[in-house]
Write a protein that holds these residues in place. Structure first.
Motif, mmCIF file in Angstrom:
data_model
loop_
_atom_site.group_PDB
_atom_site.id
_atom_site.type_symbol
_atom_site.label_atom_id
_atom_site.label_comp_id
_atom_site.label_asym_id
_atom_site.label_seq_id
_atom_site.Cartn_x
_atom_site.Cartn_y
_atom_site.Cartn_z
ATOM 1 N N LYS A 41 -40.577 -12.057 -25.511
ATOM 2 C CA LYS A 41 -41.077 -11.499 -24.512
ATOM 3 C C LYS A 41 -39.792 -11.280 -23.549
ATOM 4 O O LYS A 41 -39.708 -10.137 -22.678
ATOM 5 N N ALA A 42 -38.965 -12.098 -23.493
ATOM 6 C CA ALA A 42 -37.785 -12.175 -22.514
ATOM 7 C C ALA A 42 -36.873 -10.906 -22.973
ATOM 8 O O ALA A 42 -36.520 -9.863 -22.151
ATOM 9 N N LEU A 43 -36.872 -10.398 -24.231
ATOM 10 C CA LEU A 43 -36.233 -9.304 -24.936
ATOM 11 C C LEU A 43 -36.843 -8.095 -24.309
ATOM 12 O O LEU A 43 -36.305 -6.883 -24.011
ATOM 13 N N PHE A 44 -38.232 -7.923 -24.693
ATOM 14 C CA PHE A 44 -38.978 -6.870 -24.543
ATOM 15 C C PHE A 44 -38.730 -6.528 -22.884
ATOM 16 O O PHE A 44 -38.852 -5.192 -22.629
ATOM 17 N N ARG A 45 -38.744 -7.604 -21.874
ATOM 18 C CA ARG A 45 -38.569 -7.190 -20.594
ATOM 19 C C ARG A 45 -37.495 -6.453 -20.352
ATOM 20 O O ARG A 45 -37.272 -5.740 -19.436
ATOM 21 N N ALA A 46 -36.444 -7.083 -20.689
ATOM 22 C CA ALA A 46 -34.995 -6.463 -20.609
ATOM 23 C C ALA A 46 -34.871 -5.167 -21.080
ATOM 24 O O ALA A 46 -34.546 -4.190 -20.392
ATOM 25 N N GLU A 47 -35.544 -4.874 -22.228
ATOM 26 C CA GLU A 47 -35.634 -3.548 -22.791
ATOM 27 C C GLU A 47 -36.365 -2.445 -21.979
ATOM 28 O O GLU A 47 -35.934 -1.284 -21.598
ATOM 29 N N PHE A 48 -37.556 -2.882 -21.694
ATOM 30 C CA PHE A 48 -38.667 -1.876 -21.120
ATOM 31 C C PHE A 48 -38.930 -2.139 -19.877
ATOM 32 O O PHE A 48 -39.785 -1.197 -19.084
ATOM 33 N N CYS A 49 -38.537 -3.170 -19.083
ATOM 34 C CA CYS A 49 -38.470 -3.188 -17.706
ATOM 35 C C CYS A 49 -37.385 -3.005 -16.810
ATOM 36 O O CYS A 49 -37.334 -2.384 -15.825
ATOM 37 N N GLU A 50 -36.172 -3.476 -17.608
ATOM 38 C CA GLU A 50 -34.992 -3.221 -16.920
ATOM 39 C C GLU A 50 -33.976 -2.069 -17.692
ATOM 40 O O GLU A 50 -32.941 -1.564 -17.159
ATOM 41 N N GLY A 51 -34.698 -1.302 -18.892
ATOM 42 C CA GLY A 51 -33.798 -0.503 -19.533
ATOM 43 C C GLY A 51 -32.632 -0.821 -20.178
ATOM 44 O O GLY A 51 -31.594 -0.213 -20.560
ATOM 45 N N ARG A 52 -32.549 -2.152 -20.372
ATOM 46 C CA ARG A 52 -31.184 -2.700 -21.267
ATOM 47 C C ARG A 52 -31.174 -2.406 -22.789
ATOM 48 O O ARG A 52 -32.250 -2.085 -23.011
ATOM 49 N N ASN A 53 -30.265 -2.573 -23.341
ATOM 50 C CA ASN A 53 -30.087 -2.148 -24.773
ATOM 51 C C ASN A 53 -30.165 -3.456 -25.260
ATOM 52 O O ASN A 53 -29.220 -4.512 -25.364
ATOM 53 N N ILE A 54 -30.835 -3.608 -26.375
ATOM 54 C CA ILE A 54 -31.195 -4.823 -26.970
ATOM 55 C C ILE A 54 -30.418 -5.229 -28.206
ATOM 56 O O ILE A 54 -30.451 -6.493 -28.802
ATOM 57 N N ALA A 55 -29.668 -4.033 -28.590
ATOM 58 C CA ALA A 55 -28.230 -4.321 -29.602
ATOM 59 C C ALA A 55 -27.226 -4.915 -29.129
ATOM 60 O O ALA A 55 -26.524 -5.275 -29.839
#
Lengths: 202, 202
Positions: A113-127
């Motif tokens: 959940k934390a990673l999904f939020r970073a990616e799709f709420c904050e636009g961060r790159n999960i790689a």
């Protein structure tokens, strides 16, 4: 609780509809009295097998445009706003391995959940290691243990086995929900139906 | 009724999900106080433009298997049972032209529903004249007038124009619902949301 029904939640970290489900599935499963099994996997090998080299949302621009609009509407109804990350789809290999490294310790859902939020709420790159690191810490995991574990042959094999199993079930997209009697439900919009089926049967 | 909202219902006669929507849309639109515009079109030219020579449900077998299962579940909830026709997808060119020939006379919706039932409840082939004939009669239309009209340059051009318009809206699948402010909703599972939007706006 004997015989509490189980629902498998197959998700891909690069998938916007998986993000939507991940952030709402726990409360719904709790109400339905259904136990969840979080099962991160990769769509890449499954897409590659049908000749796709990237996400269908990139291959088919009208479908892609619609998807971002549709997910924005759905996110809005859940009190979220979705951001289109600069890179799409993102490389989710390390994310999936990390999540599977946390299966026994129990931090897999919180990390996801934390990673999904970073990616799709904050636009961060999960790689990126910093993004993964923050998600691990947010989930109460120790990055100093989690990263080496994610690079172990055991965890790499675990992910390969999950992908093979997903293929054998006929999974072709994410999220996919699978009941104990083998019924498949594809898409965030089938989550409620999948929980009903898990609880009550057909 | 001034300013009654309008929803465009874009459907393809070969599409199982269009069938599901066609048989339930009128009652829902009536409850929502929304006026429907039935807009038959062809997905073939749209699929061809993205390199597909047949339905994605045939190109991607797992997706196809899932679709027949998913539509059976959805049909069941609406008190219908869906049959997989021997030919899939069916050639829907004459069907779409006939439907458009009945736009002014008002039998387009009844004809469309009758034809969808023949195809997906009885497994008939909607490219066959006898099947089209029965649907016309069931809708109170005169086949002796409808068939020649469907072959007129005017009606052929009408269908081409509809397909071009659908393309220009970014439509890539069926059914698609479009509100007067240009919001697209794709899939039978978005029908309720489309009606809400048509009535209340975003």
């Amino acid at each position: 609780m004997p015989n509490r029904p189980v629902l498998d939640f197959w998700y891909e970290f690069a998938s916007p509809y998986s993000f939507l489900s991940a952030l709402r599935i726990e409360a719904l499963a709790e109400s339905a009295d259904v136990t969840l099994r979080w099962r991160p996997f990769l769509l890449g090998p499954i897409f590659a097998a049908q000749g796709w080299t990237t996400s269908p949302f990139n291959l088919y621009p009208n479908k892609g445009r619609y998807m971002w609009r549709d997910t924005a509407r759905r996110a809005g109804r859940n009190g979220l706003s979705i951001v289109k990350p600069e890179t799409f789809p993102q490389n989710s290999l390390i994310a999936a391995r990390l999540a599977l490294a946390g299966r026994e310790a129990g931090w897999m859902p919180a990390f996801s959940k934390a990673l999904f939020r970073a990616e799709f709420c904050e636009g961060r790159n999960i790689a990126e290691e910093a993004v993964l690191n923050a998600a691990l810490k947010g989930a109460g995991a120790d990055p100093g243990q989690a990263f080496p574990a994610s690079r172990s042959e055991e965890v790499k094999g675990r992910l390969r086995a999950e992908i093979e199993y997903a293929k054998s079930l006929g999974i072709f997209g994410a999220p996919t929900f699978v009941t104990q009697d083998g019924e498949l439900f594809w898409g965030d919009d089938r989550l409620e139906e999948a929980l009903d089926w898990a609880r009550d049967g057909r």
